[in-house]
Write a protein that holds these residues in place. Structure first.
Motif, PDB file in Angstrom:
ATOM      1  N   GLN A  44       0.848  -1.196   0.000  1.00 12.37           N
ATOM      2  CA  GLN A  44       0.000   0.000   0.000  1.00 12.37           C
ATOM      3  C   GLN A  44       0.886   1.250   0.000  1.00 12.37           C
ATOM      4  N   VAL A  45       0.587   2.185  -0.874  1.00 16.24           N
ATOM      5  CA  VAL A  45       1.339   3.441  -0.945  1.00 16.24           C
ATOM      6  C   VAL A  45       0.543   4.533  -0.237  1.00 16.24           C
ATOM      7  N   VAL A  46       1.182   5.198   0.719  1.00 10.48           N
ATOM      8  CA  VAL A  46       0.549   6.299   1.461  1.00 10.48           C
ATOM      9  C   VAL A  46       1.160   7.603   0.952  1.00 10.48           C
ATOM     10  N   GLU A  47       0.366   8.386   0.194  1.00  6.70           N
ATOM     11  CA  GLU A  47       0.874   9.599  -0.456  1.00  6.70           C
ATOM     12  C   GLU A  47       0.475  10.833   0.352  1.00  6.70           C
ATOM     13  N   ASN A  48       1.100  11.013   1.484  1.00  4.80           N
ATOM     14  CA  ASN A  48       0.754  12.137   2.368  1.00  4.80           C
ATOM     15  C   ASN A  48       1.121  13.484   1.740  1.00  4.80           C
ATOM     16  N   TYR A  49       2.078  13.485   0.812  1.00  6.07           N
ATOM     17  CA  TYR A  49       2.512  14.742   0.182  1.00  6.07           C
ATOM     18  C   TYR A  49       1.395  15.383  -0.653  1.00  6.07           C
ATOM     19  N   LEU A  50       0.422  14.589  -1.088  1.00 12.76           N
ATOM     20  CA  LEU A  50      -0.672  15.143  -1.887  1.00 12.76           C
ATOM     21  C   LEU A  50      -1.582  16.041  -1.064  1.00 12.76           C
ATOM     22  N   LEU A  56      10.620  -5.410   2.646  1.00  8.11           N
ATOM     23  CA  LEU A  56       9.273  -5.711   3.149  1.00  8.11           C
ATOM     24  C   LEU A  56       8.865  -7.134   2.783  1.00  8.11           C
ATOM     25  N   SER A  57       9.276  -7.579   1.594  1.00 10.02           N
ATOM     26  CA  SER A  57       8.976  -8.950   1.183  1.00 10.02           C
ATOM     27  C   SER A  57       9.837  -9.942   1.949  1.00 10.02           C
ATOM     28  N   TYR A  58      11.100  -9.575   2.176  1.00  4.30           N
ATOM     29  CA  TYR A  58      12.040 -10.491   2.840  1.00  4.30           C
ATOM     30  C   TYR A  58      11.630 -10.769   4.286  1.00  4.30           C
ATOM     31  N   VAL A  59      11.257  -9.706   5.026  1.00  2.87           N
ATOM     32  CA  VAL A  59      10.914  -9.902   6.442  1.00  2.87           C
ATOM     33  C   VAL A  59       9.441 -10.257   6.631  1.00  2.87           C
ATOM     34  N   GLU A  60       8.713 -10.346   5.505  1.00  2.22           N
ATOM     35  CA  GLU A  60       7.308 -10.779   5.525  1.00  2.22           C
ATOM     36  C   GLU A  60       6.452  -9.939   6.470  1.00  2.22           C
ATOM     37  N   VAL A  61       6.491  -8.630   6.255  1.00  2.00           N
ATOM     38  CA  VAL A  61       5.675  -7.717   7.055  1.00  2.00           C
ATOM     39  C   VAL A  61       4.213  -7.823   6.605  1.00  2.00           C
ATOM     40  N   PRO A  62       3.272  -8.012   7.532  1.00  4.39           N
ATOM     41  CA  PRO A  62       1.856  -7.984   7.134  1.00  4.39           C
ATOM     42  C   PRO A  62       1.438  -6.541   6.843  1.00  4.39           C
ATOM     43  N   ASN A  63       0.522  -6.367   5.932  1.00  6.24           N
ATOM     44  CA  ASN A  63       0.031  -5.026   5.576  1.00  6.24           C
ATOM     45  C   ASN A  63       1.188  -4.091   5.209  1.00  6.24           C
ATOM     46  N   ILE A  74      10.737   9.217   2.542  1.00  2.32           N
ATOM     47  CA  ILE A  74      10.260   7.889   2.140  1.00  2.32           C
ATOM     48  C   ILE A  74      10.484   6.961   3.325  1.00  2.32           C
ATOM     49  N   ALA A  75       9.419   6.366   3.828  1.00  4.46           N
ATOM     50  CA  ALA A  75       9.514   5.473   4.989  1.00  4.46           C
ATOM     51  C   ALA A  75       8.712   4.209   4.703  1.00  4.46           C
ATOM     52  N   ASP A  76       9.116   3.119   5.355  1.00  7.81           N
ATOM     53  CA  ASP A  76       8.327   1.882   5.248  1.00  7.81           C
ATOM     54  C   ASP A  76       8.071   1.331   6.637  1.00  7.81           C
ATOM     55  N   ASN A  77       7.161   0.369   6.730  1.00  8.26           N
ATOM     56  CA  ASN A  77       6.813  -0.213   8.030  1.00  8.26           C
ATOM     57  C   ASN A  77       7.488  -1.562   8.239  1.00  8.26           C
ATOM     58  N   GLY A  78       8.746  -1.672   7.749  1.00 14.79           N
ATOM     59  CA  GLY A  78       9.505  -2.909   7.922  1.00 14.79           C
ATOM     60  C   GLY A  78      10.294  -2.933   9.211  1.00 14.79           C
ATOM     61  N   LYS A  79      11.464  -3.581   9.165  1.00 15.13           N
ATOM     62  CA  LYS A  79      12.273  -3.783  10.366  1.00 15.13           C
ATOM     63  C   LYS A  79      13.426  -2.791  10.485  1.00 15.13           C
ATOM     64  N   GLY A  80      13.575  -1.890   9.522  1.00 15.14           N
ATOM     65  CA  GLY A  80      14.641  -0.903   9.601  1.00 15.14           C
ATOM     66  C   GLY A  80      15.945  -1.399   9.001  1.00 15.14           C
TER      67      GLY A  80
END
Length: 694
Positions: free
Chosen positions: A560-566, A596-603, A622-628
């Motif tokens: 899912q892409v969150v486009e807060n800049y818009l 994100l695919s490697y650590v298998e993050v849900p959502n 640019i940020a993601d909800n992975g493991k850092g």
């Protein structure tokens, strides 16, 4: 007879090694080579003693005394055909029955004392000069004596062989003795195993061996060390150490301990719609009846300019040892399992050719992979014991070991970068400028003739200017090389996206945009190394363009892409090369997709925003909800630094170089430095920071 040794054996060092190999064939664990007064032919003596199986009277009389018998050759063939080895899991090194004629090469007189377990001792003494005046061997009588044991063998062993060579034919110089020691060191086994073989050389003049390397020294020269256990689908207790030598005072000790690392690899799999695509799959040893694996690796740096800091007095000995013994070997119940490719069953050398900066080759590592037979029944040995049958279990085993080695390479690359920075050839750049400045000060103080002083200063100015010009050219050339690698990488990604669009039978507009992007890539990257016109562009447009070009890939990975800049009402304008900034964003998106695919993050989510919260800059966030990030952020933009399986470590490096060309920088802010939703707290956060146009 006396010419046999001269013609069959190349030189004296080879002659001694042939006799040592005979001890190996006799299942000796320990061999002592004692050289007394070797520079004086009259009193010189060479003694070679082992604790092997020894010989009976019958063997001495009918085999050792008879030249060129096929006894060893027949024995070797039989052992291979019947799938048997000696009690120490060895196959004979020799098979022609000529190694013992090394004694002819060495000296005129030989004494042999040997004993098999629970047998009488066998003694014989031969003066080879008596063969000179007789035409046939049968004309010479040799007395062979059986006698009670004298308990003279190594460590009080009840069996073994001692060969005493006297009246040497040629003197042994210091250089020849040192060459022999290097050759002997190369024969010693690097890891404790059932077939471990240790050879010790003693000489009358210990000074001759001063500075030569031993295996204990070799272990100390390993800068990079790791131990770990592979179990099921994880690496457990990964313990990496970087231990710089004392003289490398600009470098600090570093260790990296990780309790668990999940093992995965990218593979081609079919999805629900029967489409083939690359997906991460676990490397699970338990599925193929492969138990836990213990791995120990010692990594080396053989750069000549670096070795001097380790005070390596015998660099040729170190390199010779690693050339002979280097590689990663498998030990099953302490028995070494050979492979058809010997030490390179993992294909390390080929990988290093393709990526020399961050990969190890067999001569840069000593490694052991230990497994237990009772736990690894899925691995089947070949009938000749020269490796494993290459079935699915073996492939999974090899995948797991390669994954572990690559993790070690990633850690090693971090420290290799610092070694190159402070002690590599390029580390001397700034010191040269400093030396010129120091020279200016001395001239100013000590030269009173102003005309001469100005002339010297003019020469120094020219030297400094030319030096800076030359280094600038080299740095630009280096950037070109790195840029070209990433250009090809980018083009490959665009082509992959084109293929996906065509497969999905999507709109022609998307295809046209991707084709236009292919045409603009070379122009965009060319601006890194040559001046060109920059134009103003809007951050919102460039982010939207990057997302448009990868939207199918994002959809395929269910991100899912969150486009807060818009939501921002301002126009965010900077001057630069729009194509390059688009490429930067796509590179970062690509990394996020991978992790994100490697650590298998849900959502899975990737967040985009534009902010002025970083002081002095207008930044794309640019940020993601992975493991850092898994490696220090201060190192992550260095070339060839990556923790991504199969990655080159160039993407973020080039991104950083592009930002510098735009008078900006790539920043890795903390979560609390920005206003971000809580779900991105532990993920990777990147800011492309630009000086804002006024």
């Amino acid at each position: 007879m006396s010419q046999l040794g001269e013609q069959l054996i190349k030189d004296e060092t080879i002659a001694v090694l042939e006799l040592i190999k005979n001890a190996y064939d006799a299942d000796a664990r320990n061999v002592e080579v004692i050289m007394r007064d070797t520079d004086d032919l009259q009193s010189a003596t060479i003694i070679i003693e082992d604790d092997g199986d020894g010989m009976t009277l019958d063997i001495v009389k009918n085999y050792w005394m008879e030249p060129g018998t096929d006894n060893k050759e027949k024995k070797l063939k039989k052992m291979i055909q019947e799938n048997i080895k000696s009690s120490l899991n060895r196959l004979p090194m020799g098979e022609k029955g000529i190694g013992r004629f090394g004694v002819h090469k060495l000296g005129h007189k030989v004494t042999l004392i040997t004993r098999s377990e629970n047998e009488q001792e066998v003694f014989l003494s031969i003066d080879w000069s008596i063969f000179d005046s007789n035409k046939y061997l049968s004309d010479v009588s040799i007395d062979i004596i059986e006698r009670p044991p004298t308990q003279l063998f190594t460590n009080g062993s009840p069996k073994g062989t001692r060969i005493i060579i006297e009246n040497l034919k040629t003197p042994w110089t210091r250089g020849k003795v040192r060459d022999l020691q290097r050759a002997i060191t190369s024969l010693n086994s690097p890891f404790e195993a059932l077939d471990a073989f240790k050879v010790n050389l003693k000489v009358s003049n210990p000074e001759w061996l001063k500075g030569l390397i031993s295996y204990d020294d070799i272990k100390d020269y390993a800068l990079f060390k790791v131990k770990m256990t592979l179990d099921k689908n994880k690496i457990l207790n990964y313990e990496y150490e970087f231990k710089p030598w004392n003289n490398l005072d600009k470098l600090d000790y570093r260790n990296n301990h990780i309790d668990e690392i999940e093992m995965k690899k990218l593979d081609n799999l079919k999805d629900d719609r029967k489409k083939t695509k690359k997906m991460f799959v676990p490397i699970d040893l338990s599925e193929y009846d492969i138990g836990s694996i213990e791995i120990e690796l010692l990594g080396f740096d053989l750069d000549s300019s670096l070795l001097k800091f380790g005070e390596v007095s015998d660099t040729s000995g170190l390199k010779k040892y690693l050339k002979t013994n280097g590689g990663i070997f498998v030990y099953r119940d302490k028995i070494r399992i050979y492979s058809s490719e010997e030490s390179d069953w993992l294909g390390l050398n080929a990988k290093r050719v393709n990526s020399p900066a961050d990969k190890i080759s067999t001569n840069l590592v000593l490694g052991s992979v230990k497994i237990e037979r009772s736990q690894s029944l899925g691995l089947q040995e070949k009938t000749n014991r020269e490796g494993f049958i290459e079935d699915l279990a073996y492939e999974k085993f090899r995948d797991a070991v390669l994954f572990a080695v690559e993790k070690f390479e990633h850690d090693r690359a971090l420290d290799k970068y610092l070694i190159r920075k402070y002690y590599g050839a390029t580390s001397k750049s700034e010191p040269l400028i400093a030396e010129v400045a120091s020279l200016r000060e001395k001239i100013e103080m000590k030269v009173s003739d102003n005309s001469l002083k100005n002339e010297i200063f003019g020469c120094l100015d020219n030297i400094e200017r030319d030096y800076q010009h030359i280094t600038g050219v080299y740095q630009k050339s280096s950037s070109i090389g790195l840029s070209m690698s990433v250009v090809l990488h980018e083009i490959d990604k665009v082509i992959s996206e084109l293929e996906r669009v065509i497969d999905e039978n999507q709109t022609s507009q998307h295809v046209r945009k991707l084709v236009e992007r292919l045409g603009s890539l070379t122009d965009g990257y060319a601006s890194v190394v040559k001046s060109g016109r920059l134009k103003k562009f809007n951050f919102k447009d460039v982010i939207s363009q990057a997302l448009f070009l990868v939207d199918f890939r994002l959809a395929a990975h269910e991100i899912q892409v969150v486009e807060n800049y818009l939501n921002k009402t301002d126009d965010f304008i900077v001057k630069g090369n729009e194509n390059l900034i688009t490429s930067n964003i796509i590179n970062i998106i690509d990394n996020a997709i991978w992790w994100l695919s490697y650590v298998e993050v849900p959502n899975k989510k990737i967040y985009f925003d534009i902010t002025r919260e970083i002081s002095g800059y207008l930044s794309i966030i640019i940020a993601d909800n992975g493991k850092g990030f898994t490696i220090p952020t201060e190192m992550i933009t260095k070339p060839f630094i990556t923790d991504k399986t199969g990655g080159m470590g160039l993407g973020l490096h080039l991104a950083s170089e592009i930002m510098k060309q735009h008078s900006g920088q790539i920043i890795f802010p903390d979560y609390y430095d920005l206003e971000l939703p809580l779900e991105y707290k532990h993920g990777a956060i990147i800011a492309l920071a630009f000086k804002e146009e006024e």
